[in-house]
Design a protein around this motif. Sequence first.
Motif, mmCIF file in Angstrom:
data_model
loop_
_atom_site.group_PDB
_atom_site.id
_atom_site.type_symbol
_atom_site.label_atom_id
_atom_site.label_comp_id
_atom_site.label_asym_id
_atom_site.label_seq_id
_atom_site.Cartn_x
_atom_site.Cartn_y
_atom_site.Cartn_z
ATOM 1 N N ARG A 132 0.899 -0.947 -0.091
ATOM 2 C CA ARG A 132 0.246 0.073 -0.097
ATOM 3 C C ARG A 132 1.129 1.101 -0.102
ATOM 4 N NH1 ARG A 132 -3.960 -1.038 4.259
ATOM 5 N NH2 ARG A 132 -5.256 -1.665 2.740
ATOM 6 N N VAL A 133 0.458 2.267 -0.971
ATOM 7 C CA VAL A 133 1.427 3.338 -0.840
ATOM 8 C C VAL A 133 0.463 4.542 -1.066
ATOM 9 C CG1 VAL A 133 3.368 2.288 -2.098
ATOM 10 C CG2 VAL A 133 1.475 3.621 -3.657
ATOM 11 N N VAL A 134 1.174 5.551 -0.604
ATOM 12 C CA VAL A 134 0.155 6.970 -0.599
ATOM 13 C C VAL A 134 0.879 7.853 -1.555
ATOM 14 C CG1 VAL A 134 -0.291 8.989 0.821
ATOM 15 C CG2 VAL A 134 -0.229 6.820 1.872
ATOM 16 N N ALA A 135 0.369 8.633 -2.221
ATOM 17 C CA ALA A 135 0.671 9.590 -3.294
ATOM 18 C C ALA A 135 0.364 11.031 -2.375
ATOM 19 C CB ALA A 135 -0.035 9.669 -4.562
ATOM 20 N N LEU A 136 1.266 11.793 -2.504
ATOM 21 C CA LEU A 136 1.227 13.170 -1.978
ATOM 22 C C LEU A 136 1.888 14.325 -3.013
ATOM 23 C CD1 LEU A 136 0.292 14.810 0.662
ATOM 24 C CD2 LEU A 136 2.836 14.348 1.373
ATOM 25 N N VAL A 137 0.813 14.749 -3.585
ATOM 26 C CA VAL A 137 1.059 15.908 -4.758
ATOM 27 C C VAL A 137 0.244 16.929 -4.247
ATOM 28 C CG1 VAL A 137 0.955 16.274 -7.267
ATOM 29 C CG2 VAL A 137 1.360 13.977 -6.569
ATOM 30 N N ASP A 138 1.216 18.162 -4.473
ATOM 31 C CA ASP A 138 0.544 19.387 -4.263
ATOM 32 C C ASP A 138 -0.110 19.476 -2.849
ATOM 33 O OD1 ASP A 138 1.641 20.408 -6.458
ATOM 34 O OD2 ASP A 138 -0.518 19.865 -7.577
ATOM 35 N N GLY A 139 0.378 18.659 -1.842
ATOM 36 C CA GLY A 139 -0.102 18.700 -0.459
ATOM 37 C C GLY A 139 -1.460 17.829 -0.287
ATOM 38 N N VAL A 140 -1.912 17.306 -1.359
ATOM 39 C CA VAL A 140 -3.271 16.342 -1.388
ATOM 40 C C VAL A 140 -2.488 14.881 -1.292
ATOM 41 C CG1 VAL A 140 -5.196 15.637 -2.514
ATOM 42 C CG2 VAL A 140 -4.485 18.165 -2.618
ATOM 43 N N GLU A 141 -3.148 14.216 -0.227
ATOM 44 C CA GLU A 141 -3.019 12.801 -0.150
ATOM 45 C C GLU A 141 -3.833 11.801 -1.049
ATOM 46 O OE1 GLU A 141 -2.867 11.283 3.830
ATOM 47 O OE2 GLU A 141 -1.148 12.669 4.439
ATOM 48 N N GLN A 142 -3.548 10.807 -1.510
ATOM 49 C CA GLN A 142 -4.347 9.937 -2.176
ATOM 50 C C GLN A 142 -3.860 8.269 -1.747
ATOM 51 O OE1 GLN A 142 -4.405 9.370 -6.435
ATOM 52 N NE2 GLN A 142 -6.011 7.913 -6.402
ATOM 53 N N ARG A 143 -4.901 7.991 -0.892
ATOM 54 C CA ARG A 143 -4.666 6.778 -0.406
ATOM 55 C C ARG A 143 -5.251 5.545 -0.832
ATOM 56 N NH1 ARG A 143 -2.067 6.854 4.924
ATOM 57 N NH2 ARG A 143 -1.771 9.235 5.288
ATOM 58 N N ASP A 144 -5.156 4.380 -0.420
ATOM 59 C CA ASP A 144 -5.776 3.215 -1.034
ATOM 60 C C ASP A 144 -5.125 2.743 -2.368
ATOM 61 O OD1 ASP A 144 -7.182 2.924 1.325
ATOM 62 O OD2 ASP A 144 -8.947 3.754 0.536
ATOM 63 N N LEU A 145 -3.922 2.968 -2.557
ATOM 64 C CA LEU A 145 -3.167 2.664 -3.689
ATOM 65 C C LEU A 145 -2.287 1.323 -3.508
ATOM 66 C CD1 LEU A 145 -2.159 5.952 -4.963
ATOM 67 C CD2 LEU A 145 -4.135 5.042 -5.834
ATOM 68 N N ARG A 146 -1.923 0.737 -4.447
ATOM 69 C CA ARG A 146 -1.093 -0.360 -4.375
ATOM 70 C C ARG A 146 0.083 -0.258 -5.615
ATOM 71 N NH1 ARG A 146 -1.650 -4.335 -0.303
ATOM 72 N NH2 ARG A 146 -3.639 -3.968 0.716
ATOM 73 N N ALA A 147 1.094 -0.513 -5.224
ATOM 74 C CA ALA A 147 2.435 -0.438 -6.249
ATOM 75 C C ALA A 147 2.114 -1.886 -6.715
ATOM 76 C CB ALA A 147 3.679 -0.386 -5.399
ATOM 77 N N VAL A 148 2.325 -1.708 -8.092
ATOM 78 C CA VAL A 148 2.246 -2.830 -9.150
ATOM 79 C C VAL A 148 3.794 -3.122 -9.879
ATOM 80 C CG1 VAL A 148 -0.098 -2.889 -9.428
ATOM 81 C CG2 VAL A 148 1.343 -1.621 -11.118
ATOM 82 N N THR A 149 4.733 -2.154 -9.452
ATOM 83 C CA THR A 149 6.034 -2.409 -9.906
ATOM 84 C C THR A 149 6.883 -1.976 -9.150
ATOM 85 O OG1 THR A 149 6.292 -0.027 -10.965
ATOM 86 C CG2 THR A 149 5.377 -2.041 -12.369
ATOM 87 N N GLU A 150 8.315 -2.181 -9.095
ATOM 88 C CA GLU A 150 9.343 -1.753 -8.449
ATOM 89 C C GLU A 150 9.573 -0.455 -8.818
ATOM 90 O OE1 GLU A 150 10.310 -3.059 -5.515
ATOM 91 O OE2 GLU A 150 8.957 -4.491 -5.969
ATOM 92 N N LEU A 151 10.862 0.319 -8.665
ATOM 93 C CA LEU A 151 11.237 1.311 -9.183
ATOM 94 C C LEU A 151 11.756 1.170 -10.587
ATOM 95 C CD1 LEU A 151 13.561 2.599 -6.144
ATOM 96 C CD2 LEU A 151 11.343 3.269 -6.750
#
Length: 192
Positions: A132-151
């Motif tokens: 599970r990852v969190v995206a934080l762009v322009d101060g807005v969090e988006q949760r309930d995401l899953r990483a499907v790849t590595e870097l």
Amino acid sequence: MSDWSDPFSGAADWSTPTPLSVAPTPAAAATDLRGRRVLVGWPGLGWRGDLRGDDPVVRGARTFVPVLPEADWYRAEAEQVEVFAPLVPVERVWVETWAAPADEVSRLVSLDGPACRGPAPVLDAGPLTGRRVVALVDGVEQRDLRAVTELHAGADDEVCVRVADELDWYRWAWGGQPPTTRPLPVWALWAE
């Protein structure tokens, strides 16, 4: 091509604040549990996550929380089907809430309740696929995401991770349909 020894090169904005930490709260104090991320367990024994709760049920003098594995909860919601939800005594259920990250995080925790979990930059988080990852762009969090790849190298050789919404992640498991994904730069992603 960018220098892979420096994944921080590029147009990253490192002034982005840290996402909120996961701070478990006893379910007895929560007002709405339907669809909320929960942990179950017993103080001194241990805790289990990746679960979703439903509205409490009162049986006699006891209150119980229907608890489902996230995969079952997403499938029930997406396909409008009934699924079995074990009833867990409310005193054994904790709801994931969000709080400001602590300035100093100790690895030594109390066993009286589930530990708070601070976010970690994906570059420091180890293997990512499925997490599970969190995206934080322009101060807005988006949760309930899953990483499907590595870097990996994305557009313009920016270091990225492809992510999917959790519903699509779980739909991939029960239906075989690969999720819709999007690349996000490492500077915008944190592992929970």
